[in-house]
Each structure stands twice: as structure tokens, then as C-alpha cells.
Motif scaffolding. Structure first.
Motif: not given
Length: 131
Positions: A106-112, A46-52, A58-65, A98-103
């Protein structure tokens, strides 16, 4: 940090907490990935959870996407296990954001940041160029 017992063989280490402001960044690429894990022990996300995610720099994700969680299907639920449905006969429905907070490479961490339905591991996440 734990609320349960720690037993032999459990992997433990220092808890790294970091608070930072993440400014929005416009996506430069269309990226599609999957939620592969969550930080909490709950079964639903749900909202506020951290997901991986299984995609990263490498796929083009950036922090803040900003990414959207989507699901395709006819909404008929025969069980509680509805995450990850991807029936391409149906249009995609946006279930959350969700918003990407770390990349990593080959992985990213995001907050819902928004959910319209419960999310789950194996749900699809997408971002589009210019959003």
C-alpha cells in the motif's frame, strides 16, 4: 544519521543504505496517488529527494515506473502553502517527475528526478498505461 539532538523517546535504528540501478518499467495501469511524506527535513521537495507515496503494488505500481507530479489551479498564490491544490476547473500542470524505487502493498518509495517547481507533501502523482 542526524544533525540534531536525539532525545528520550526518539525512534532510532540502523541506517540502511542501498545503492541500486532501477531500470525503467512501462506502467501497466493508470495509478493516482499522493505524496504523503519526504525523507529529508526540508519543507519543499526538489530533484534528488526521496518521497513516500500512498499507493503501492496493490494499485499496480512496480519498481521502475515513472510518475508525474501534477497540480490543478489558477496559479494565484495567496500563501506559500500551495501543495496539493486540485481544483478540477483547471487543467493539470506537470510539475515534476519521479521514479519508483521500492514498493510495498500500500505504499511506494520514489526518487524525484525532475522538478519544474517546488513540490510538496500532498501533491498528486499519476502514471498512465504505456508510459
Amino acid at each position: 544519521r542526524t544533525t540534531g539532538a536525539i532525545e528520550r523517546g526518539a525512534k532510532v535504528g540502523p541506517l540502511a543504505r542501498q545503492f541500486k540501478t532501477v531500470d525503467p518499467v512501462v506502467a501497466k495501469d493508470d495509478v493516482q496517488g499522493v505524496i504523503v511524506a519526504m525523507f529529508s527535513q526540508n519543507e519543499l521537495i526538489g530533484s534528488g529527494d526521496v518521497v513516500f507515496l500512498d499507493v503501492g503494488a496493490d494499485a499496480g505500481l512496480e519498481v521502475g515506473n515513472r510518475m508525474y507530479v501534477i497540480r490543478r489551479g489558477d496559479m494565484l498564490r495567496t500563501s506559500l502553502d500551495h501543495a496539493g491544490i486540485n481544483d478540477k476547473r483547471y487543467p493539470a500542470r506537470i510539475l515534476g517527475e519521479l521514479v519508483v524505487v521500492e514498493t510495498g502493498k500500500t505504499f511506494a518509495v520514489a526518487v524525484v528526478t525532475l522538478t519544474m517547481e517546488e513540490l510538496g507533501v500532498s501533491d498528486i502523482v499519476v502514471t498512465q498505461t504505456g508510459q
